[in-house]
Enzyme design. Sequence first.
Site, short mmCIF file in Angstrom:
data_model
loop_
_atom_site.label_atom_id
_atom_site.label_comp_id
_atom_site.label_asym_id
_atom_site.label_seq_id
_atom_site.Cartn_x
_atom_site.Cartn_y
_atom_site.Cartn_z
N THR A 1 5.57 -8.90 -7.30
CA THR A 1 5.91 -8.33 -8.60
C THR A 1 7.32 -8.74 -8.98
O THR A 1 8.23 -8.72 -8.16
CB THR A 1 5.81 -6.79 -8.57
OG1 THR A 1 4.47 -6.40 -8.27
CG2 THR A 1 6.22 -6.18 -9.91
N ARG B 1 11.71 0.05 -4.93
CA ARG B 1 11.23 -1.27 -4.56
C ARG B 1 10.25 -1.80 -5.60
O ARG B 1 9.67 -1.05 -6.37
CB ARG B 1 10.56 -1.23 -3.18
CG ARG B 1 9.29 -0.39 -3.13
CD ARG B 1 8.76 -0.23 -1.71
NE ARG B 1 8.52 -1.51 -1.08
CZ ARG B 1 7.41 -2.21 -1.22
NH1 ARG B 1 6.43 -1.77 -1.99
NH2 ARG B 1 7.26 -3.35 -0.60
N LEU B 2 10.11 -3.11 -5.58
CA LEU B 2 9.03 -3.79 -6.28
C LEU B 2 8.26 -4.59 -5.24
O LEU B 2 8.86 -5.13 -4.30
CB LEU B 2 9.58 -4.75 -7.35
CG LEU B 2 10.22 -4.14 -8.61
CD1 LEU B 2 10.76 -5.25 -9.50
CD2 LEU B 2 9.22 -3.29 -9.37
N ASP B 3 6.95 -4.69 -5.41
CA ASP B 3 6.15 -5.44 -4.45
C ASP B 3 6.61 -6.89 -4.37
O ASP B 3 7.20 -7.44 -5.31
CB ASP B 3 4.67 -5.41 -4.86
CG ASP B 3 4.04 -4.04 -4.67
OD1 ASP B 3 4.62 -3.22 -3.94
OD2 ASP B 3 2.97 -3.80 -5.26
N PHE B 4 6.27 -7.52 -3.26
CA PHE B 4 6.61 -8.93 -2.99
C PHE B 4 6.22 -9.84 -4.15
O PHE B 4 6.99 -10.70 -4.57
CB PHE B 4 5.90 -9.36 -1.70
CG PHE B 4 6.11 -10.80 -1.32
CD1 PHE B 4 7.31 -11.22 -0.79
CD2 PHE B 4 5.08 -11.73 -1.48
CE1 PHE B 4 7.50 -12.56 -0.43
CE2 PHE B 4 5.26 -13.06 -1.12
CZ PHE B 4 6.48 -13.47 -0.60
#
Length: 242
Positions: free
Chosen positions: A105, A100-103
């Site tokens: 990012t 995942r990548l942060d919201f």
Amino acid sequence: MERLQKVIARAGIASRRKAEELIKEGKVKVNGQVVTELGIKVSGNDRVEVEEIPIDKEEPVYFLLYKPSGVISSVSDDKGRKVVTDFFPMIKQRIYPIGRLDFDTSGIILLTNDGEFSNILQHPKYEIDKEYIAKVKGIPTKEQLRKLERGIVLEDGKTAPAQVKMISLDKSKNTAIVRLIIHEGRNRQVKRMLEAIGTPVMKLKRERYAFLDLTGLTPGDARELSPHEVKKLRAMATAKPR
């Protein structure tokens, strides 16, 4: 003929290890019969069910997405926010993000329906480099950067050594641009590392995943990985750990 757990993983139901657990627990049927032996092999003509649900024998697919900021790294969101799979409306396979990548990012994220492939890329014993560019508040000193290079203690343990370089700085705005290369995948790791040395992240982008980059793409663009790229990633992820 393929091993049953591999077929389940490739269908995107679970990782191979989890598939083995499901088989041992008697939650898998082949042609209507419960199977608990891990060594069994099945063909494309066999009917496989996991927890009473037939699995679709989908062809594996692999994509690279330039995730924009403000998008959730998930297949759905209970708050109705945009998710990474929304960028693939024409894809019939049940794809999902690898990690995942942060919201807030942006950058490279891979998606697939191949559970085995996803599992090996995320396994902690394999060291796949990920490169990030961060805009931070404050101008880190050489000693602060060396702390990141040596590994820094966070609440969930010490990080592995990172490759770090300051790209530029703006004294008038008290900001800097920093490049970090890490191979771990802890939650919010880059942000927490930079916060730990006193330079909180203002903006973050993942520019490289292994040998893959964002060349020719703009936020929201996606492309399918070539067979050679998939083979190379698989080889990197299953090579002897460094």
